[in-house]
Design a protein around this motif. Sequence first.
Motif, PDB file in Angstrom:
ATOM      1  N   ARG A   1       0.839  -1.217  -0.116  1.00  0.00           N
ATOM      2  CA  ARG A   1      -0.074  -0.166   0.073  1.00  0.00           C
ATOM      3  C   ARG A   1       0.748   1.327   0.019  1.00  0.00           C
ATOM      4  N   VAL A   2       1.981   1.229   0.808  1.00  0.00           N
ATOM      5  CA  VAL A   2       2.734   2.465   1.098  1.00  0.00           C
ATOM      6  C   VAL A   2       3.693   2.712  -0.266  1.00  0.00           C
ATOM      7  N   CYS A   3       3.738   1.665  -1.027  1.00  0.00           N
ATOM      8  CA  CYS A   3       4.777   1.594  -2.272  1.00  0.00           C
ATOM      9  C   CYS A   3       3.728   2.157  -3.350  1.00  0.00           C
TER      10      CYS A   3
ATOM     11  N   PRO B   1       2.314   4.403  -5.624  1.00  0.00           N
ATOM     12  CA  PRO B   1       2.637   5.654  -5.928  1.00  0.00           C
ATOM     13  C   PRO B   1       1.569   6.860  -5.807  1.00  0.00           C
TER      14      PRO B   1
ATOM     15  N   VAL C   1       1.427   7.365  -1.790  1.00  0.00           N
ATOM     16  CA  VAL C   1       2.527   8.039  -1.280  1.00  0.00           C
ATOM     17  C   VAL C   1       2.108   9.578  -1.778  1.00  0.00           C
ATOM     18  N   TRP C   2       1.822   9.701  -2.998  1.00  0.00           N
ATOM     19  CA  TRP C   2       1.728  11.188  -3.328  1.00  0.00           C
ATOM     20  C   TRP C   2       0.703  11.832  -2.528  1.00  0.00           C
TER      21      TRP C   2
ATOM     22  N   GLU D   1      -0.781  11.150   0.269  1.00  0.00           N
ATOM     23  CA  GLU D   1      -0.523  11.453   1.718  1.00  0.00           C
ATOM     24  C   GLU D   1       0.443  12.487   1.730  1.00  0.00           C
ATOM     25  N   PHE D   2       1.358  12.508   0.814  1.00  0.00           N
ATOM     26  CA  PHE D   2       2.495  13.774   0.952  1.00  0.00           C
ATOM     27  C   PHE D   2       1.792  14.895   0.662  1.00  0.00           C
ATOM     28  N   VAL D   3       0.777  14.930  -0.289  1.00  0.00           N
ATOM     29  CA  VAL D   3      -0.059  16.308  -0.539  1.00  0.00           C
ATOM     30  C   VAL D   3      -0.618  16.698   0.991  1.00  0.00           C
TER      31      VAL D   3
ATOM     32  N   MET E   1      -0.191  15.993   3.909  1.00  0.00           N
ATOM     33  CA  MET E   1       0.811  16.330   4.985  1.00  0.00           C
ATOM     34  C   MET E   1       1.341  17.877   4.488  1.00  0.00           C
ATOM     35  N   MET E   2       1.623  18.327   3.124  1.00  0.00           N
ATOM     36  CA  MET E   2       2.122  19.634   2.844  1.00  0.00           C
ATOM     37  C   MET E   2       1.040  20.542   2.947  1.00  0.00           C
TER      38      MET E   2
ATOM     39  N   LYS F   1       5.775  25.139   0.649  1.00  0.00           N
ATOM     40  CA  LYS F   1       4.441  25.456   0.734  1.00  0.00           C
ATOM     41  C   LYS F   1       4.172  26.931   0.544  1.00  0.00           C
TER      42      LYS F   1
ATOM     43  N   PRO G   1      -0.838  22.644  -2.322  1.00  0.00           N
ATOM     44  CA  PRO G   1      -0.552  21.260  -2.871  1.00  0.00           C
ATOM     45  C   PRO G   1      -1.695  20.369  -3.516  1.00  0.00           C
TER      46      PRO G   1
ATOM     47  N   PHE H   1       6.732   8.974 -12.735  1.00  0.00           N
ATOM     48  CA  PHE H   1       6.870   8.413 -11.582  1.00  0.00           C
ATOM     49  C   PHE H   1       7.987   7.192 -11.773  1.00  0.00           C
TER      50      PHE H   1
ATOM     51  N   LEU I   1      11.062   5.968  -4.137  1.00  0.00           N
ATOM     52  CA  LEU I   1      10.191   6.306  -5.180  1.00  0.00           C
ATOM     53  C   LEU I   1      10.340   7.832  -5.353  1.00  0.00           C
TER      54      LEU I   1
ATOM     55  N   PHE J   1       9.010  10.973  -7.968  1.00  0.00           N
ATOM     56  CA  PHE J   1       8.059  11.705  -8.565  1.00  0.00           C
ATOM     57  C   PHE J   1       8.585  12.965  -9.344  1.00  0.00           C
TER      58      PHE J   1
ATOM     59  N   PHE K   1      11.230   9.923  -2.332  1.00  0.00           N
ATOM     60  CA  PHE K   1      10.695   9.383  -1.162  1.00  0.00           C
ATOM     61  C   PHE K   1      11.505   7.888  -0.765  1.00  0.00           C
TER      62      PHE K   1
ATOM     63  N   VAL L   1      10.958   4.459   1.314  1.00  0.00           N
ATOM     64  CA  VAL L   1       9.982   3.436   1.782  1.00  0.00           C
ATOM     65  C   VAL L   1      10.853   2.581   2.952  1.00  0.00           C
TER      66      VAL L   1
ATOM     67  N   GLY M   1       7.537  -0.108   6.164  1.00  0.00           N
ATOM     68  CA  GLY M   1       5.979   0.067   5.611  1.00  0.00           C
ATOM     69  C   GLY M   1       5.619   1.433   5.846  1.00  0.00           C
TER      70      GLY M   1
ATOM     71  N   TRP N   1       6.373   5.689   4.318  1.00  0.00           N
ATOM     72  CA  TRP N   1       7.125   6.288   3.217  1.00  0.00           C
ATOM     73  C   TRP N   1       7.700   7.758   4.209  1.00  0.00           C
TER      74      TRP N   1
END
Lengths: 50, 241
Positions: free
Chosen positions: A12-14, A16, A19-20, A22-24, A26-27, B10, B16, B24, B31, B33, B48, B50, B53, B55
């Motif tokens: 799941r975490v791999c 993409p 990950v993107w 969740e990163f967005v 976070m940002m 930011k 964002p 990608f 990873l 992007f 990123f 990993v 488990g 990232w």
Amino acid sequence: MLGAENETAAMRVCDPETVWREFVEMMTSIEETSSDEVMDKVKPLLPLSK
Amino acid sequence: MICAILRRLKASAPPPQEWKTKAFRQRGNRLVFVATLAPDSDLFTFTFEVDGGRWFFSHLETIQIPLCSVPPLPASSFPDLPESKKAWMREEIQTSENIRLFTFLKREKGRDFALSWFRDGEGYFVAARAWLPLLSEQEAFILYLCWEQSVLRGNHVTLEHLDETRAKVRLQPIYVKLYDTTSHLREMISREDYLAIFETVWKDRARAAGWDLKMSYDGTCCVMEFTKRGPVRHSRIWNRG
């Protein structure tokens, strides 16, 4: 079973898109996030000692 | 440091939610992007890692060499980049190496020794005289500084004044900007030592050429005010052209 759950979590975490996304997320809220919390999600590409 | 870079990104970028991934690549547990932050923005590379488990954000990059696959072989030409990006890359490579050397010398021999290693004034003045043969020594040094910094190194330079006794140059060096925009340099060296290297280099170059130099900063712009030390050595020129 536990191994299978871990594998699923790793996949799941791999993913993409996950990950993107969740990163967005976070940002988006980074101003309200403490530096410690942000640093918990950071691992520099080039490990450096001070 | 990376935390500060993310916060700055930011603050300066569109929301964002508007960032769009364009490509990608997975490299083992990394990873990568390539994304734009606005429809007409430059490309940014987000890396990123990993681990366990989860990232982790690793790196933000604004330079991409446009090679997305192995070219037909044998290959002897490779895609170019704008001069400004190449200048930035050259400066980042050279500065990183210099800072690595400085930190080693400081640890082994002390700060003064480490700073003195970067004194290259005599050689710089020789280059100025050799490559600008038809100017006075004073003019040659100042104009070589301007040419070398702008044409050779891609820094923005404004020569505001030059006569036999005084010169004023506004220099916007990539070197100074690098410290604020890269994370690794701030991990390696304090701002005080970073600027001390820069000032040591330029004051030694000025000294070798017979100038006293006062340096001040206006943001990332360095204002260099030169005052001639000692009597002016007059020179003559014959031009048969």
